[in-house]
Design a protein around this motif. Sequence first.
Motif, PDB file in Angstrom:
ATOM      1  N   VAL A  31      -1.697 -10.332   0.918  1.00 13.02           N
ATOM      2  CA  VAL A  31      -3.089 -10.577   1.333  1.00 13.02           C
ATOM      3  C   VAL A  31      -3.804  -9.257   1.615  1.00 13.02           C
ATOM      4  O   VAL A  31      -4.936  -9.032   1.157  1.00 13.02           O
ATOM      5  CB  VAL A  31      -3.107 -11.490   2.578  1.00 13.02           C
ATOM      6  CG1 VAL A  31      -4.510 -11.565   3.170  1.00 13.02           C
ATOM      7  CG2 VAL A  31      -2.594 -12.883   2.229  1.00 13.02           C
ATOM      8  N   CYS A  32      -3.143  -8.370   2.367  1.00 16.07           N
ATOM      9  CA  CYS A  32      -3.762  -7.081   2.705  1.00 16.07           C
ATOM     10  C   CYS A  32      -3.990  -6.226   1.459  1.00 16.07           C
ATOM     11  O   CYS A  32      -4.988  -5.504   1.361  1.00 16.07           O
ATOM     12  CB  CYS A  32      -2.885  -6.333   3.704  1.00 16.07           C
ATOM     13  SG  CYS A  32      -2.784  -7.107   5.329  1.00 16.07           S
ATOM     14  N   MET A  33      -3.079  -6.317   0.504  1.00  8.77           N
ATOM     15  CA  MET A  33      -3.216  -5.534  -0.725  1.00  8.77           C
ATOM     16  C   MET A  33      -4.457  -5.953  -1.496  1.00  8.77           C
ATOM     17  O   MET A  33      -5.248  -5.108  -1.940  1.00  8.77           O
ATOM     18  CB  MET A  33      -1.970  -5.704  -1.589  1.00  8.77           C
ATOM     19  CG  MET A  33      -2.061  -5.005  -2.940  1.00  8.77           C
ATOM     20  SD  MET A  33      -0.530  -5.184  -3.899  1.00  8.77           S
ATOM     21  CE  MET A  33      -1.050  -4.471  -5.461  1.00  8.77           C
ATOM     22  N   VAL A  34      -4.654  -7.253  -1.672  1.00  9.22           N
ATOM     23  CA  VAL A  34      -5.804  -7.732  -2.445  1.00  9.22           C
ATOM     24  C   VAL A  34      -7.117  -7.361  -1.767  1.00  9.22           C
ATOM     25  O   VAL A  34      -8.063  -6.907  -2.427  1.00  9.22           O
ATOM     26  CB  VAL A  34      -5.700  -9.260  -2.653  1.00  9.22           C
ATOM     27  CG1 VAL A  34      -7.005  -9.815  -3.233  1.00  9.22           C
ATOM     28  CG2 VAL A  34      -4.541  -9.589  -3.575  1.00  9.22           C
ATOM     29  N   TRP A  38      -9.940  -4.827  -3.483  1.00  8.67           N
ATOM     30  CA  TRP A  38     -11.353  -5.177  -3.652  1.00  8.67           C
ATOM     31  C   TRP A  38     -12.277  -4.092  -3.100  1.00  8.67           C
ATOM     32  O   TRP A  38     -13.342  -3.832  -3.657  1.00  8.67           O
ATOM     33  CB  TRP A  38     -11.653  -6.493  -2.936  1.00  8.67           C
ATOM     34  CG  TRP A  38     -11.189  -7.705  -3.690  1.00  8.67           C
ATOM     35  CD1 TRP A  38     -10.869  -7.776  -5.003  1.00  8.67           C
ATOM     36  CD2 TRP A  38     -11.008  -9.026  -3.153  1.00  8.67           C
ATOM     37  NE1 TRP A  38     -10.483  -9.052  -5.340  1.00  8.67           N
ATOM     38  CE2 TRP A  38     -10.570  -9.846  -4.230  1.00  8.67           C
ATOM     39  CE3 TRP A  38     -11.168  -9.593  -1.896  1.00  8.67           C
ATOM     40  CZ2 TRP A  38     -10.298 -11.202  -4.072  1.00  8.67           C
ATOM     41  CZ3 TRP A  38     -10.898 -10.936  -1.729  1.00  8.67           C
ATOM     42  CH2 TRP A  38     -10.468 -11.743  -2.809  1.00  8.67           C
ATOM     43  N   SER A  39     -11.884  -3.464  -2.020  1.00  8.64           N
ATOM     44  CA  SER A  39     -12.766  -2.508  -1.346  1.00  8.64           C
ATOM     45  C   SER A  39     -12.533  -1.062  -1.757  1.00  8.64           C
ATOM     46  O   SER A  39     -13.485  -0.287  -1.846  1.00  8.64           O
ATOM     47  CB  SER A  39     -12.598  -2.631   0.178  1.00  8.64           C
ATOM     48  OG  SER A  39     -12.894  -3.939   0.629  1.00  8.64           O
ATOM     49  N   PHE A  40     -11.270  -0.689  -2.012  1.00  4.08           N
ATOM     50  CA  PHE A  40     -10.966   0.732  -2.184  1.00  4.08           C
ATOM     51  C   PHE A  40     -10.222   1.076  -3.470  1.00  4.08           C
ATOM     52  O   PHE A  40     -10.081   2.243  -3.786  1.00  4.08           O
ATOM     53  CB  PHE A  40     -10.148   1.240  -0.987  1.00  4.08           C
ATOM     54  CG  PHE A  40     -10.842   1.069   0.337  1.00  4.08           C
ATOM     55  CD1 PHE A  40     -11.869   1.926   0.706  1.00  4.08           C
ATOM     56  CD2 PHE A  40     -10.480   0.041   1.195  1.00  4.08           C
ATOM     57  CE1 PHE A  40     -12.507   1.769   1.924  1.00  4.08           C
ATOM     58  CE2 PHE A  40     -11.113  -0.129   2.416  1.00  4.08           C
ATOM     59  CZ  PHE A  40     -12.143   0.738   2.780  1.00  4.08           C
ATOM     60  N   GLY A  41      -9.668   0.081  -4.159  1.00  2.02           N
ATOM     61  CA  GLY A  41      -8.975   0.374  -5.398  1.00  2.02           C
ATOM     62  C   GLY A  41      -7.502   0.021  -5.357  1.00  2.02           C
ATOM     63  O   GLY A  41      -6.962  -0.380  -4.325  1.00  2.02           O
ATOM     64  N   VAL A  42      -6.850   0.209  -6.509  1.00  2.00           N
ATOM     65  CA  VAL A  42      -5.482  -0.260  -6.691  1.00  2.00           C
ATOM     66  C   VAL A  42      -4.473   0.573  -5.891  1.00  2.00           C
ATOM     67  O   VAL A  42      -3.637   0.022  -5.170  1.00  2.00           O
ATOM     68  CB  VAL A  42      -5.102  -0.250  -8.185  1.00  2.00           C
ATOM     69  CG1 VAL A  42      -3.630  -0.630  -8.362  1.00  2.00           C
ATOM     70  CG2 VAL A  42      -5.988  -1.219  -8.955  1.00  2.00           C
ATOM     71  N   ILE A  47      -0.531   1.156  -1.350  1.00  2.00           N
ATOM     72  CA  ILE A  47      -0.107   1.901  -0.157  1.00  2.00           C
ATOM     73  C   ILE A  47      -0.229   1.035   1.088  1.00  2.00           C
ATOM     74  O   ILE A  47       0.675   1.004   1.940  1.00  2.00           O
ATOM     75  CB  ILE A  47      -0.941   3.186  -0.015  1.00  2.00           C
ATOM     76  CG1 ILE A  47      -0.630   4.152  -1.170  1.00  2.00           C
ATOM     77  CG2 ILE A  47      -0.672   3.862   1.335  1.00  2.00           C
ATOM     78  CD1 ILE A  47      -1.518   5.367  -1.202  1.00  2.00           C
ATOM     79  N   VAL A  48      -1.341   0.313   1.204  1.00  2.00           N
ATOM     80  CA  VAL A  48      -1.544  -0.561   2.365  1.00  2.00           C
ATOM     81  C   VAL A  48      -0.485  -1.648   2.416  1.00  2.00           C
ATOM     82  O   VAL A  48       0.053  -1.965   3.490  1.00  2.00           O
ATOM     83  CB  VAL A  48      -2.962  -1.170   2.340  1.00  2.00           C
ATOM     84  CG1 VAL A  48      -3.073  -2.333   3.317  1.00  2.00           C
ATOM     85  CG2 VAL A  48      -3.993  -0.104   2.682  1.00  2.00           C
ATOM     86  N   ALA A  49      -0.144  -2.245   1.271  1.00  2.00           N
ATOM     87  CA  ALA A  49       0.876  -3.292   1.241  1.00  2.00           C
ATOM     88  C   ALA A  49       2.202  -2.772   1.782  1.00  2.00           C
ATOM     89  O   ALA A  49       2.870  -3.438   2.587  1.00  2.00           O
ATOM     90  CB  ALA A  49       1.054  -3.808  -0.190  1.00  2.00           C
ATOM     91  N   ILE A  50       2.580  -1.563   1.369  1.00  2.00           N
ATOM     92  CA  ILE A  50       3.844  -0.980   1.822  1.00  2.00           C
ATOM     93  C   ILE A  50       3.782  -0.649   3.312  1.00  2.00           C
ATOM     94  O   ILE A  50       4.729  -0.925   4.065  1.00  2.00           O
ATOM     95  CB  ILE A  50       4.173   0.269   0.993  1.00  2.00           C
ATOM     96  CG1 ILE A  50       4.386  -0.120  -0.482  1.00  2.00           C
ATOM     97  CG2 ILE A  50       5.417   0.978   1.540  1.00  2.00           C
ATOM     98  CD1 ILE A  50       4.545   1.065  -1.414  1.00  2.00           C
TER      99      ILE A  50
END
Length: 267
Positions: A31-34, A38-42, A47-50
């Motif tokens: 959820v956090c990755m998607v 949407w806001s900052f890129g792939v 990185i956020v998901a990890i």
Amino acid sequence: PLALLACGPSIVLIEGGGDVSVGSIIALSSVCMVVTVWSFGVVPGIIVAILVGGLVGLANGSIIAFWGVNAFVVTLATLTTVRGLALYSTGGIPLHGNMPDSMLFLGNGHIGPIPFAVFVGALGFAILYIFLRRTSIGRHVYAIGGNQEAARLAGIKIVPTRILAYVISGLFAGAAGAVLTSRSGIGAPNMGSGLELDAIAAAVIGGVAFGGGVGRVFGIFLGVAVLSIIKNGLNLYNVSSFVQLMLIGIIIIAAIIVDKYRQRGST
């Protein structure tokens, strides 16, 4: 994804603990990755998901190490809490749409005939090997799992080592969530449900002892391979997913029994 996911709980089991929250970490990381993509890129999304996985692992490890609470109780509570957070933040509805093609490459892309996810899994095992076999902290993990009191008397710092084990377990789960999110193209709050059992089964099939102190990276790799072959074979024969769950439970029990007899034979 199973290769990445099995690496984390394997470290925790070798340390003498346990982590059943990794399936829910996948959901929250997804959820956090998607939202981040949407806001900052792939790349920031991955990185956020990890990092989200690492933060949950930090919470697990801190509670277990500082307060001495049973690891399975803590991570079971985290399993429900994190899953509930993922469901609450999305209203139970998967996040989809407006996904860049580059996001889908991680889970679906190929380099020649080989899926890119294979290289990601191989990188995960390489990191696991370097950590457990080529670093002093990895050797401390084995020492704590083998005999915590002896490790303490030898000057090993139990609390930070234990916390680090759970942080790394969370980081691996977050990475697995990123791969699964890329493969499906959605951020699903129910993603990863039940995968914690597969991760533990792969670890124990590969020879990681529930009592701690025992486990080899090559064995974990074989455990992942064997479990994947079994599950794929059952899917090809259209075996019910409910029956598959029962078989996974039986495999875990059988692996624990074999491990107990092996320990008796070595004493």
